[in-house]
Design an enzyme around this catalytic site. Structure first.
Site, mmCIF file in Angstrom:
data_model
loop_
_atom_site.group_PDB
_atom_site.id
_atom_site.type_symbol
_atom_site.label_atom_id
_atom_site.label_comp_id
_atom_site.label_asym_id
_atom_site.label_seq_id
_atom_site.Cartn_x
_atom_site.Cartn_y
_atom_site.Cartn_z
ATOM 1 N N ARG A 81 12.163 -5.289 11.830
ATOM 2 C CA ARG A 81 11.661 -5.862 10.575
ATOM 3 C C ARG A 81 12.565 -5.326 9.455
ATOM 4 O O ARG A 81 12.559 -4.133 9.134
ATOM 5 C CB ARG A 81 10.174 -5.547 10.366
ATOM 6 C CG ARG A 81 9.745 -4.129 10.553
ATOM 7 C CD ARG A 81 8.206 -3.967 10.503
ATOM 8 N NE ARG A 81 7.589 -4.241 11.785
ATOM 9 C CZ ARG A 81 6.750 -5.263 12.016
ATOM 10 N NH1 ARG A 81 6.441 -6.091 11.053
ATOM 11 N NH2 ARG A 81 6.219 -5.433 13.206
ATOM 12 N N CYS A 96 2.609 -7.232 11.814
ATOM 13 C CA CYS A 96 3.042 -8.220 10.828
ATOM 14 C C CYS A 96 1.868 -8.707 9.986
ATOM 15 O O CYS A 96 1.994 -8.903 8.777
ATOM 16 C CB CYS A 96 3.716 -9.400 11.518
ATOM 17 S SG CYS A 96 5.252 -8.969 12.364
#
Length: 216
Positions: free
Chosen positions: A132, A55
């Site tokens: 995601r 991330c």
């Protein structure tokens, strides 16, 4: 969150072409609603958690590419389960480590209400650690495309920009986008649905496969 609760199939996946329900939530750029972005393109993307390696790499890459999205008149907004203060601490750490300021809003979604309503996670998920998701929202608030990556693989910024540009071309030029297209390359015309046009074509493929110039 009232619009989210009025979904016909709460916690179901959003479908391409459907208008997305509005929401209002706290973000790192103040309180934001989906409707704030009406009239412009928006990329809304979720990430599993703050202070995680993949991330972090994504946020650095996307923040560095902010000008590329702005050039396409597109806003960015991210979403995760972490609290607003966790977001603040993580973005400061990113700035101090990489010299990058993340200036797009990052939503706090501690109850997973937005993520579930938008189908970004499974209805019975206890957290957002497994996926995601990226949603491409047009100026009318409709979902035009989505991608879903596992937690172990980061998104490609180049592909995000390419897909955004492709969606805009289909609208502006009433065209189709071929495989591996990049801006400036030929597009494809929309095939005729009239039988006389099929027989009038110069060869057997011209009626359904005709390149056209990308007007930009």
């Amino acid at each position: 969150m009232d619009d989210l609760r009025r979904l016909v199939t709460p916690c179901g996946p959003a479908r391409l072409g459907d208008p997305l329900p509005n929401f209002t939530a706290r973000t790192t750029q103040g309180v934001k609603s989906l409707s704030d972005f009406r009239g412009k393109w928006l990329i809304l993307f979720s990430h599993p958690a703050d202070f995680t390696p993949v991330c972090t790499s994504e946020f650095v890459a996307i923040a560095r590419a902010a000008d590329r999205f702005a050039a396409l008149d597109c806003n960015l907004m991210a979403l995760s389960v972490d609290s607003l203060f966790s977001h603040f601490a993580w973005l400061r750490a990113i700035h101090e480590k990489f010299g990058v300021k993340v200036e797009f809003p990052l939503i706090e979604d501690p109850t997973l209400e937005i993520a579930r309503a938008y189908g970004m996670i499974a209805p019975d998920a206890l957290d957002a650690a497994s996926v995601r998701a990226t949603y491409f929202v047009d100026p009318e608030g409709r979902l035009r495309a989505s991608t879903c990556y596992p937690a172990t693989v980061g998104r490609s910024v180049d592909e995000m920009v390419r897909l955004l540009a492709a969606l805009q071309r289909t609208d502006a030029q009433h065209a189709l986008v071929p495989a591996d297209w990049t801006p400036g390359n030929d597009l494809l015309t929309v095939p005729s649905q009239l039988l006389p046009d099929v027989f009038a074509a110069n060869d057997p493929t011209e009626w359904f496969y005709t390149p056209m110039k990308d007007a930009g």
